[in-house]
Design an enzyme around this catalytic site. Sequence first.
Site, PDB file in Angstrom:
ATOM      1  N   ASP A  59      38.939  45.674  24.036  1.00 48.86           N
ATOM      2  CA  ASP A  59      40.202  45.585  24.110  1.00 48.86           C
ATOM      3  C   ASP A  59      41.010  46.517  23.028  1.00 48.86           C
ATOM      4  O   ASP A  59      40.723  46.111  21.825  1.00 48.86           O
ATOM      5  CB  ASP A  59      40.839  44.358  24.000  1.00 48.86           C
ATOM      6  CG  ASP A  59      40.673  43.679  25.328  1.00 48.86           C
ATOM      7  OD1 ASP A  59      41.511  43.815  26.309  1.00 48.86           O
ATOM      8  OD2 ASP A  59      39.690  42.814  25.588  1.00 48.86           O
ATOM      9  N   ASP A 107      40.700  33.103  26.460  1.00 47.23           N
ATOM     10  CA  ASP A 107      41.109  33.594  25.228  1.00 47.23           C
ATOM     11  C   ASP A 107      41.055  32.757  23.945  1.00 47.23           C
ATOM     12  O   ASP A 107      41.713  31.374  24.089  1.00 47.23           O
ATOM     13  CB  ASP A 107      42.733  33.765  25.456  1.00 47.23           C
ATOM     14  CG  ASP A 107      43.254  34.938  26.340  1.00 47.23           C
ATOM     15  OD1 ASP A 107      42.318  35.739  26.666  1.00 47.23           O
ATOM     16  OD2 ASP A 107      44.380  35.400  26.728  1.00 47.23           O
ATOM     17  N   GLU A 192      46.388  42.638  34.284  1.00 48.08           N
ATOM     18  CA  GLU A 192      46.082  42.620  35.545  1.00 48.08           C
ATOM     19  C   GLU A 192      47.445  43.261  36.138  1.00 48.08           C
ATOM     20  O   GLU A 192      48.386  42.994  35.722  1.00 48.08           O
ATOM     21  CB  GLU A 192      45.539  41.336  36.473  1.00 48.08           C
ATOM     22  CG  GLU A 192      44.143  40.993  35.585  1.00 48.08           C
ATOM     23  CD  GLU A 192      43.789  39.776  35.966  1.00 48.08           C
ATOM     24  OE1 GLU A 192      42.736  39.256  36.158  1.00 48.08           O
ATOM     25  OE2 GLU A 192      44.666  38.835  36.760  1.00 48.08           O
ATOM     26  N   LYS A 302      43.263  47.517  36.447  1.00 52.02           N
ATOM     27  CA  LYS A 302      42.986  45.983  36.715  1.00 52.02           C
ATOM     28  C   LYS A 302      43.705  45.211  37.698  1.00 52.02           C
ATOM     29  O   LYS A 302      44.856  44.952  37.157  1.00 52.02           O
ATOM     30  CB  LYS A 302      42.541  45.372  35.222  1.00 52.02           C
ATOM     31  CG  LYS A 302      41.855  43.840  35.448  1.00 52.02           C
ATOM     32  CD  LYS A 302      41.771  43.268  34.009  1.00 52.02           C
ATOM     33  CE  LYS A 302      40.778  41.944  34.133  1.00 52.02           C
ATOM     34  NZ  LYS A 302      40.689  41.436  32.737  1.00 52.02           N
ATOM     35  N   THR A 370      37.857  50.804  41.874  1.00 54.54           N
ATOM     36  CA  THR A 370      38.345  49.766  41.827  1.00 54.54           C
ATOM     37  C   THR A 370      37.256  48.729  41.755  1.00 54.54           C
ATOM     38  O   THR A 370      36.280  48.594  42.092  1.00 54.54           O
ATOM     39  CB  THR A 370      39.197  49.329  43.198  1.00 54.54           C
ATOM     40  OG1 THR A 370      40.016  50.371  43.484  1.00 54.54           O
ATOM     41  CG2 THR A 370      39.811  48.114  43.075  1.00 54.54           C
ATOM     42  N   GLU A 411      32.976  42.914  37.361  1.00 52.30           N
ATOM     43  CA  GLU A 411      33.061  42.268  36.098  1.00 52.30           C
ATOM     44  C   GLU A 411      33.046  40.671  36.577  1.00 52.30           C
ATOM     45  O   GLU A 411      33.627  40.195  37.266  1.00 52.30           O
ATOM     46  CB  GLU A 411      34.442  42.528  35.337  1.00 52.30           C
ATOM     47  CG  GLU A 411      34.444  41.776  34.116  1.00 52.30           C
ATOM     48  CD  GLU A 411      36.029  42.025  33.562  1.00 52.30           C
ATOM     49  OE1 GLU A 411      36.574  41.045  33.141  1.00 52.30           O
ATOM     50  OE2 GLU A 411      36.257  43.314  33.499  1.00 52.30           O
ATOM     51  N   ASN A 412      32.220  39.976  35.445  1.00 49.75           N
ATOM     52  CA  ASN A 412      32.117  38.556  35.871  1.00 49.75           C
ATOM     53  C   ASN A 412      33.402  37.823  35.251  1.00 49.75           C
ATOM     54  O   ASN A 412      33.744  38.228  34.123  1.00 49.75           O
ATOM     55  CB  ASN A 412      30.882  37.823  35.312  1.00 49.75           C
ATOM     56  CG  ASN A 412      30.605  38.218  34.014  1.00 49.75           C
ATOM     57  OD1 ASN A 412      30.650  39.509  33.298  1.00 49.75           O
ATOM     58  ND2 ASN A 412      30.418  37.058  32.971  1.00 49.75           N
ATOM     59  N   LEU A 414      33.960  34.622  34.147  1.00 50.56           N
ATOM     60  CA  LEU A 414      33.553  33.745  33.197  1.00 50.56           C
ATOM     61  C   LEU A 414      32.184  34.167  32.739  1.00 50.56           C
ATOM     62  O   LEU A 414      31.276  34.432  33.390  1.00 50.56           O
ATOM     63  CB  LEU A 414      33.679  32.390  33.571  1.00 50.56           C
ATOM     64  CG  LEU A 414      34.973  31.910  34.010  1.00 50.56           C
ATOM     65  CD1 LEU A 414      35.179  30.519  34.568  1.00 50.56           C
ATOM     66  CD2 LEU A 414      36.095  31.724  32.809  1.00 50.56           C
TER      67      LEU A 414
END
Length: 552
Positions: A59, A107, A192, A302, A370, A411-412, A414
């Site tokens: 990020d 987070d 997102e 996203k 996507t 992307e997973n 969690l």
Amino acid sequence: MQTADSLADKEKMLANYVPVFVMLPLDVVSVSNVLEKQEELRRQLRQLRAADVDGVMVDVWWGIVEAEGAKCYDWSAYRELFHMVEEEGLKLQAIMSFHQCGGNIGDAVDIPLPRWVRDVGESDPDIYYTNRSGTRNREYLTIGVDDQPIFDGRTAVELYSDFMKSFRANMADFLDAGIITDIEVGLGPAGELRYPSYPEAQGWVFPGIGEFQCYDKYMKEEFKEDATMAGHPEWDLPDDAGEYNDKPTKTKFFAAKNGTYLTEKGSFFLTWYSNKLLMHGDQILDAANEAFLGCKLKLAAKASVLPHSLSATRKPSLCCLHCNPTTCIAGLRHPLVVQRRQPCSRANCRLLQPERSRRLQNHRKNAGKTRCYPQLHLCGDEKLRTDQESQEWAGRTRSTAWREGIEVACENALSRYDRRGYDQILKNARPNGLSRNGRPKLRVLAMTYLRLSDELLKRINFNVFRLFVRKIHADQFHGVGLLQEYCADPWKYFKPITPVERSKPAIPMHEILEATQTMKSYPFDPETDTSVGGAFADLVDAALRILTSSFD
């Protein structure tokens, strides 16, 4: 020695290759704009490279880089990080994170929006998303200020555009060297393309319905203007849609029979609400397209996972996403926006009717990608049903994206360390398994694993992860002793990275609406053919974790 036949077999299997990226910690660059724990980070990057991981994702926080004042960008810590990644032989996916960190699942740190932006919010709190009761959500600027020049003469879209242009200018050497392969463009809460309609910080609990987030003064004014132009100046925003934790059947708006959403007024609002989000995404993606024009990389957008039931009596998707009011299925209209801007996206894909969309070919550019989450949230006592329906949703969205020529990555949601979780990712990465005769019909562009941590690097966990990397790289025995190896050249596995080209003209909204249809998914295999092990292996791993815990 490898024979000509074995090399040919290896080349065919390479077409199944899926590169793996690992998400770096959210605070790898601290809120004070310092690259901390550098020796530890370098050691971890070397471990990833030794496991044949292709690259990492990070990020790039707006609230860190432009913290000191408008257009006062400080890229120094991120340049240090990128240089370290390059030295360790890894590629890089960079996220333009225009949202606040903190308050979402996973987070672990708090990184607010830039101070000078929050100062504007002190005098004008309507720059933030707002629910009907007037509660502000300070995670992301409302789309109502996209075109409002209230930030020292700049609009919100211009803030994002200038940030990306500065990134390109200051990271040109990494871009030119091909170290940065993806730029993901943040479009909303958690990055997102959605509304912040189910904030846990405001008391939302699964499976609460959520709330519409369009009651700031700017969106109110836009709705009133659009309703007046439609011949209904008397219409206002909904006042009967309930609160965060209500059930749909307890609200007038979402009632199964004679619900407001079924009326002309309700349909107009939902279409307006959806279109505003689409136009927001389109504007920012167009700004990204301009900022990175000519760069050899993939642009990414996203979009969110649908964590609720898809049944007609559940409408939380309408609050946070964008929907076709006649089908009540969220997230159906992004492919045209995605395709004309050439981006890649990192969550649920968008659905379009292929025969309708063929009419729009003249508007299209190179298809982007996507991304779909291969694993979805399992929550509460609806765990099994939600998992099944979420997988159905993911399958449908991926299928339509592929039909539209949009590449899909995954992307997973969690962190997972168990073999069952990795098998789910492998199944979603190649839904019909390996093709031993060249390119498979269905294969994701890339997989990003969330995330790098001490837990991942523990002995047992990392051994299973290494096996997963080999499997997703299509590391199988072909003939006598022939193994697929790490491949640094995406051209060799038919996923070339080419220069970003300019978007085609905007597609009229009515054509996007006409193209919105749900479709069945492709037939997917029930299990992966490249399993990293089953339930028994997970039990053995659990026992070994206990035995070796004192050595990690």
